[in-house]
Design a protein around this motif. Structure first.
Motif, PDB file in Angstrom:
ATOM      1  N   LEU A   1      23.638 -26.786   8.410  1.00  0.00           N
ATOM      2  CA  LEU A   1      22.316 -26.187   7.404  1.00  0.00           C
ATOM      3  C   LEU A   1      20.806 -27.015   8.438  1.00  0.00           C
ATOM      4  O   LEU A   1      20.555 -27.855   8.353  1.00  0.00           O
ATOM      5  N   THR A   2      20.105 -25.786   8.233  1.00  0.00           N
ATOM      6  CA  THR A   2      18.428 -26.460   8.537  1.00  0.00           C
ATOM      7  C   THR A   2      17.803 -25.843   8.191  1.00  0.00           C
ATOM      8  O   THR A   2      17.895 -24.720   7.258  1.00  0.00           O
ATOM      9  N   LYS A   3      16.621 -25.972   8.299  1.00  0.00           N
ATOM     10  CA  LYS A   3      14.651 -25.785   7.559  1.00  0.00           C
ATOM     11  C   LYS A   3      14.665 -24.741   8.430  1.00  0.00           C
ATOM     12  O   LYS A   3      14.699 -23.863   9.611  1.00  0.00           O
ATOM     13  N   LYS A   4      14.167 -23.599   7.528  1.00  0.00           N
ATOM     14  CA  LYS A   4      14.360 -22.044   7.989  1.00  0.00           C
ATOM     15  C   LYS A   4      12.708 -22.401   8.732  1.00  0.00           C
ATOM     16  O   LYS A   4      11.991 -23.112   8.255  1.00  0.00           O
TER      17      LYS A   4
ATOM     18  N   GLN B   1      19.385 -31.729  10.818  1.00  0.00           N
ATOM     19  CA  GLN B   1      20.279 -31.061  10.378  1.00  0.00           C
ATOM     20  C   GLN B   1      21.257 -31.309   9.399  1.00  0.00           C
ATOM     21  O   GLN B   1      21.242 -32.699   8.863  1.00  0.00           O
TER      22      GLN B   1
ATOM     23  N   PHE C   1      17.206 -23.001   4.126  1.00  0.00           N
ATOM     24  CA  PHE C   1      18.216 -23.283   4.865  1.00  0.00           C
ATOM     25  C   PHE C   1      18.221 -22.390   5.664  1.00  0.00           C
ATOM     26  O   PHE C   1      18.940 -21.124   5.059  1.00  0.00           O
ATOM     27  N   ASN C   2      18.611 -22.535   6.648  1.00  0.00           N
ATOM     28  CA  ASN C   2      19.265 -21.463   7.829  1.00  0.00           C
ATOM     29  C   ASN C   2      21.164 -21.995   8.011  1.00  0.00           C
ATOM     30  O   ASN C   2      21.023 -23.237   7.187  1.00  0.00           O
ATOM     31  N   ILE C   3      22.339 -21.087   7.660  1.00  0.00           N
ATOM     32  CA  ILE C   3      22.907 -22.075   7.993  1.00  0.00           C
ATOM     33  C   ILE C   3      24.455 -21.297   8.397  1.00  0.00           C
ATOM     34  O   ILE C   3      23.832 -20.462   9.292  1.00  0.00           O
ATOM     35  N   GLN C   4      25.206 -22.220   9.432  1.00  0.00           N
ATOM     36  CA  GLN C   4      26.055 -21.110  10.915  1.00  0.00           C
ATOM     37  C   GLN C   4      26.985 -22.560   9.818  1.00  0.00           C
ATOM     38  O   GLN C   4      27.218 -23.754  10.025  1.00  0.00           O
TER      39      GLN C   4
ATOM     40  N   LYS D   1      26.135 -20.148   1.569  1.00  0.00           N
ATOM     41  CA  LYS D   1      25.619 -19.790   2.662  1.00  0.00           C
ATOM     42  C   LYS D   1      24.095 -18.988   1.233  1.00  0.00           C
ATOM     43  O   LYS D   1      23.174 -19.472   1.797  1.00  0.00           O
TER      44      LYS D   1
ATOM     45  N   GLU E   1      20.670 -20.233   1.495  1.00  0.00           N
ATOM     46  CA  GLU E   1      19.451 -19.895   1.915  1.00  0.00           C
ATOM     47  C   GLU E   1      18.510 -19.119   0.520  1.00  0.00           C
ATOM     48  O   GLU E   1      17.394 -18.968   1.004  1.00  0.00           O
TER      49      GLU E   1
END
Length: 234
Positions: free
Chosen positions: A231-234, A151, A215-218, A207, A211
């Protein structure tokens, strides 16, 4: 680079007549930054920093470590293996003197060697991206340094509130580029650093860039106009 931030950190640690730092940007006046703030403990950190440290786990890279306060907490209080990274030679020397076991003086774009479970970029972590034009370069680099299940914890501020508004609520922002791209200048003991490019990002813009770079992002938390993102890898 005069490394004035590092000089202030050095002076404070060695009790050598430290003075407050002064900072300014292309859209704001001089602001005092007490150097002791850079040595604060967990209780003196804001909610975003505290949350990021609570979420940190595993092998951790602290980018823009400064005097090392985030790294020290993770190493000493959470027993994490931490690498403190900063481009300031004096700051990294103080990180070592404060007991950080792994402190490296290098630009993040030149840094390599291993992958991390947590990558921290705090105190407006998006600043190091410099400009929207370079954000992909930095995000690709961060992607390469992150474990598959790792992360990135990064914070920033939407500085739209700093611009004037008209009677209808419209905002007067510069037409020549993104409004979060600023020149950032540090002053210390009568000396001034050359301006550096510094990037404040609203969440939607971060964001979109994240993307686009795999990355995914929250958004983890928001505090007024600032936020912490993961951020985490898709």
């Amino acid at each position: 680079m005069k490394d004035l931030m590092g000089k202030a950190i050095w002076d404070y640690y060695h009790h050598d007549n430290p003075e407050d730092l002064q900072t300014e940007t292309s859209i704001s006046e001089l602001d005092e930054l007490p150097v002791e703030y850079l040595f604060r403990g967990f209780e003196g950190m804001n909610t975003i920093e505290q949350k990021a440290l609570e979420l940190s786990e595993g092998l951790t890279l602290d980018i823009g470590a400064g005097a090392g306060s985030h790294s020290l907490f993770l190493q000493n209080e959470k027993s994490l293996k931490v690498t403190a990274l900063d481009i300031s030679p004096r700051s990294i020397e103080i990180c070592r003197l404060r007991g950080i076991e792994n402190a490296v003086c290098e630009n993040i774009l030149d840094f390599s060697g291993q992958q991390f479970d947590t990558i921290l970029l705090l105190m407006n972590g998006t600043g190091i991206f410099e400009s929207l034009g370079k954000i992909d370069i930095y995000l690709k680099k961060l992607y390469s340094l992150l474990n598959e299940s790792g992360q990135i914890l990064i914070d920033s501020t939407d500085i739209l509130y700093m611009f004037d508004r008209d009677e209808d609520g419209g905002v007067y922002i510069p037409a020549d580029g993104y409004y979060g791209e600023l020149d950032y200048i540090v002053h210390y003991k009568g000396e001034s650093e050359d301006p550096i490019k510094w990037l404040y990002l609203d969440f939607a813009t971060l964001k979109n860039a994240a993307e686009n770079n795999g990355f995914n992002i929250q958004k983890i938390i928001r505090e007024e106009d600032s936020y912490l993102a993961r951020l985490t890898k898709k």
